[in-house]
Design an enzyme around this catalytic site. Structure first.
Site, mmCIF file in Angstrom:
data_model
loop_
_atom_site.group_PDB
_atom_site.id
_atom_site.type_symbol
_atom_site.label_atom_id
_atom_site.label_comp_id
_atom_site.label_asym_id
_atom_site.label_seq_id
_atom_site.Cartn_x
_atom_site.Cartn_y
_atom_site.Cartn_z
ATOM 1 N N GLU A 76 -46.747 42.227 -15.903
ATOM 2 C CA GLU A 76 -48.102 41.997 -15.386
ATOM 3 C C GLU A 76 -48.891 41.398 -16.541
ATOM 4 O O GLU A 76 -49.301 42.107 -17.457
ATOM 5 C CB GLU A 76 -48.677 43.336 -14.895
ATOM 6 C CG GLU A 76 -49.842 43.157 -13.950
ATOM 7 C CD GLU A 76 -51.164 43.310 -14.676
ATOM 8 O OE1 GLU A 76 -51.703 42.246 -15.093
ATOM 9 O OE2 GLU A 76 -51.637 44.427 -14.834
ATOM 10 N N CYS B 165 -57.482 42.045 -16.557
ATOM 11 C CA CYS B 165 -56.689 40.844 -16.251
ATOM 12 C C CYS B 165 -57.150 40.189 -14.968
ATOM 13 O O CYS B 165 -56.817 39.034 -14.722
ATOM 14 C CB CYS B 165 -55.222 41.202 -16.101
ATOM 15 S SG CYS B 165 -54.544 41.924 -17.563
ATOM 16 N N GLU C 24 -58.358 32.143 -20.718
ATOM 17 C CA GLU C 24 -58.937 33.415 -20.310
ATOM 18 C C GLU C 24 -59.876 33.897 -21.433
ATOM 19 O O GLU C 24 -59.477 33.967 -22.591
ATOM 20 C CB GLU C 24 -57.801 34.425 -20.099
ATOM 21 C CG GLU C 24 -58.226 35.714 -19.472
ATOM 22 C CD GLU C 24 -57.052 36.681 -19.268
ATOM 23 O OE1 GLU C 24 -56.035 36.541 -19.973
ATOM 24 O OE2 GLU C 24 -57.174 37.566 -18.410
HETATM 25 C C1 SIN Z 1 -55.473 45.044 -15.640
HETATM 26 O O1 SIN Z 1 -56.449 44.570 -16.176
HETATM 27 O O2 SIN Z 1 -54.344 44.783 -16.047
HETATM 28 C C2 SIN Z 1 -55.556 46.005 -14.492
HETATM 29 C C3 SIN Z 1 -56.773 45.905 -13.696
HETATM 30 C C4 SIN Z 1 -56.772 46.800 -12.494
HETATM 31 O O3 SIN Z 1 -55.853 47.588 -12.241
HETATM 32 O O4 SIN Z 1 -57.730 46.714 -11.748
#
Ligand code: SIN
Length: 537
Positions: free
Chosen positions: A301, A335, A434
């Site tokens: 991820e 993310c 990003e």
């Molecule tokens: C992440 O930023 O990797 C996870 C964000 C989320 O679970 O909402």
């Protein structure tokens, strides 16, 4: 979903205060006057101080130091003060943790789903009981406001609840064979020892999102928590112990400088059969390369660059609220935060004005333990430097700051003003990189075709959002965005019941939900032959 979102973002609604007068451009988000007093006296108290584990990791059901005796320092990002020290595990320490997980796997895999379910449920109950302490640890080491930290802990615990409910319902299939007299069925088996590598932006939730499904199906884990935020993970380990999770099933290890060697062992040791990593795309690629020698199952991820599109036909107020929630959640450090905000020309000025007004009037930046603060510090000065670089680059190329645009040295080295920039163009760094910080750049666009092309013009594809009231458009755009997750008329998509994950260089694999289970399983096929002809009547 609504409940989770309510809790996740309670800070954004409850703690928001109208602190600042409306002014003409550009607005500077003011420092909170009581901050220096807070910073010097702030040593958060836990109701249960034994949850704070210093200098030890959790391996084979015991609290152990690094064999070398080495530790590293962890600092509060709001005050830069020392929180404590944590073990600097090395390759040998990591191998011992893997061996413990391997030994534990032989028994744990044979527990019934119901037995594993009860263990996860107990761990969930303990997280709920110790909710406030866990949230305190999250705010202390990550910096996010306490209300957001509480939301995260609820979100984190819900992964254990969700997967405790899945554990007894792991089924195989029966498959009609194409060979007469044969029978085919599948058995879902745990993949084995799993190496989990987690990030600092959700010190609790990214751990439970991985451990929950792993334990539900019968895997055992070695979890390397981030150097910035080890104490939340070690508190979770203490609760695992109290929940009666058998020794060796959950091992939580920490490292800072030794992170590359710990990662190397996890990704190359043949005993580890699965790696799940949340973090940056470059590190994900490196881990994948390292895993190739032993062909491990992988979930990655990785980074995103989320487009957030507001069409002319959108409910503008709803879009503004969605953009605030998506862009400024955890001060832009998730993310799935909106990264490129595309606003159709017909509503551009209205959207920009309303969006900037909310940031100007309703945000308060400061120490996350101050109950009136809505947005905390960034994780470290490197994060601040990147944000500042993006803002400077955009301004130099013609962008205008409606709000913010500066560091906040009077609060501390890790604070940056929540910022709204207009007049964004494709040649600016924010168009393709990003930012991972509290800066929203608004890009104008004219047509649906144009904006979908812009949204997809990136090598990553994690989340994407758009606002529209045209049903045909909703289907069209949702289908055309090259991302793993789409939010339509909402800026919040995170939910333990929904599959989380990306496409392209945002990685692969899904976390949470029904699909999250399969990531920790192998499908074994059994063919039973020689049954002969069917019985005659
Ligand atoms: C992440 O930023 O990797 C996870 C964000 C989320 O679970 O909402």
């Amino acid at each position: 979903m609504a409940g989770i979102q309510r809790t996740l973002f309670s800070a954004s609604r409850n703690a928001i205060r109208s602190q600042f007068q409306r002014r003409t451009l550009p607005i500077v988000v003011a420092a909170h006057s009581s901050y220096p007093r807070l910073a010097s006296t702030m040593a958060p108290k836990l109701k249960d101080p034994s949850l704070f584990k210093q200098d030890v990791c959790y391996v084979n059901g015991e609290w152990v130091k690094a064999k070398s005796g080495k530790t590293f320092e962890v600092r509060d990002p709001a005050t830069d003060k020392l929180i404590g020290t944590s073990p600097e595990f090395d390759a040998n320490d990591t191998r011992l943790a893997i061996a413990a997980a391997d030994t534990a796997f032989e028994n744990f895999r044979h527990l019934t789903g119901r037995e594993r379910s009860k263990l996860l449920r107990k761990w969930y109950d303990l997280m709920v009981e110790n909710h406030d302490d866990l949230a305190t640890l999250v705010t202390w080491e990550n910096g996010k406001p306490l209300a957001d930290a509480k939301g995260e802990v609820t979100y984190a615990a819900n992964f254990f609840e969700w997967f405790s409910e899945e554990a007894p319902r792991i089924y195989g299939d029966t498959i009609p064979s194409s060979v007469p007299g044969n029978r085919v069925w599948t058995i879902k088996e745990p993949v084995g020892v799993c190496g989990l590598i987690t990030p600092w932006n959700f010190p609790a939730a990214m751990i439970t999102r991985k451990i929950g499904p792993a334990l539900a199906v019968g895997c055992t884990v070695v979890c390397k928590s981030p150097g910035e935020t080890p104490f939340t993970s070690l508190a979770l380990a203490e609760l695992a112990h109290r929940a009666g999770i058998p020794k060796g099933v959950v091992n939580i290890i920490t490292a800072l400088d030794n992170t590359p060697q710990v990662g190397k062992v996890l990704t190359t040791d043949p005993t580890v059969r699965k790696i799940s990593f949340t973090g940056s795309t470059p590190v994900g690629k490196l881990l994948m390369k390292q895993c190739s020698g032993t062909l491990k199952k992988l979930s990655l991820e990785l980074g995103g660059n989320a487009p957030f599109i507001v069409f002319d036909d959108a409910d503008v107020d709803l879009a503004v609220s969605g953009a605030i929630a998506s862009k400024f959640r955890s001060s832009g450090q998730t993310c799935v935060c909106a990264n490129r905000l595309y606003v159709q020309r017909g509503i551009y000025d209205e959207f920009a004005e309303k969006f900037a007004a909310k940031v100007r009037d309703e945000f308060k930046v400061g120490n996350g333990f101050d109950g009136s603060v809505t947005h905390g510090p960034l994780i470290h000065h490197r994060a601040v430097a990147k944000v500042d670089e993006h803002v400077r680059d955009a301004k130099a190329k013609g962008a205008k700051a409606l709000v913010g645009g500066q560091k906040m040295p009077d609060l501390g080295p890790n604070f940056y003003q929540p910022t709204v920039l207009t007049g964004m163009t494709g040649d600016m760094a924010m168009a393709s990189e990003e930012t991972f910080g509290p800066v929203a750049g608004l890009f104008p666009f004219d047509t649906e075709e144009e904006v979908v092309k812009l949204a997809n013009s990136t090598v990553v594809g994690l989340a994407g959002y758009f606002f529209s009231r045209d049903l045909h458009r909703v289907h069209r755009v949702a289908e055309h965005l090259e991302v793993g997750m789409v939010g339509v008329n909402t800026g919040l998509i995170s939910d333990p019941a929904a599959p989380f994950g990306g496409v392209k260089e945002s990685g692969f694999g899904r976390e949470g939900s029904l699909y999250g289970i399969g990531e920790y399983q192998i499908t074994k096929m059994v063919t039973y032959g020689g049954m002969g002809k069917p019985l005659q009547k």
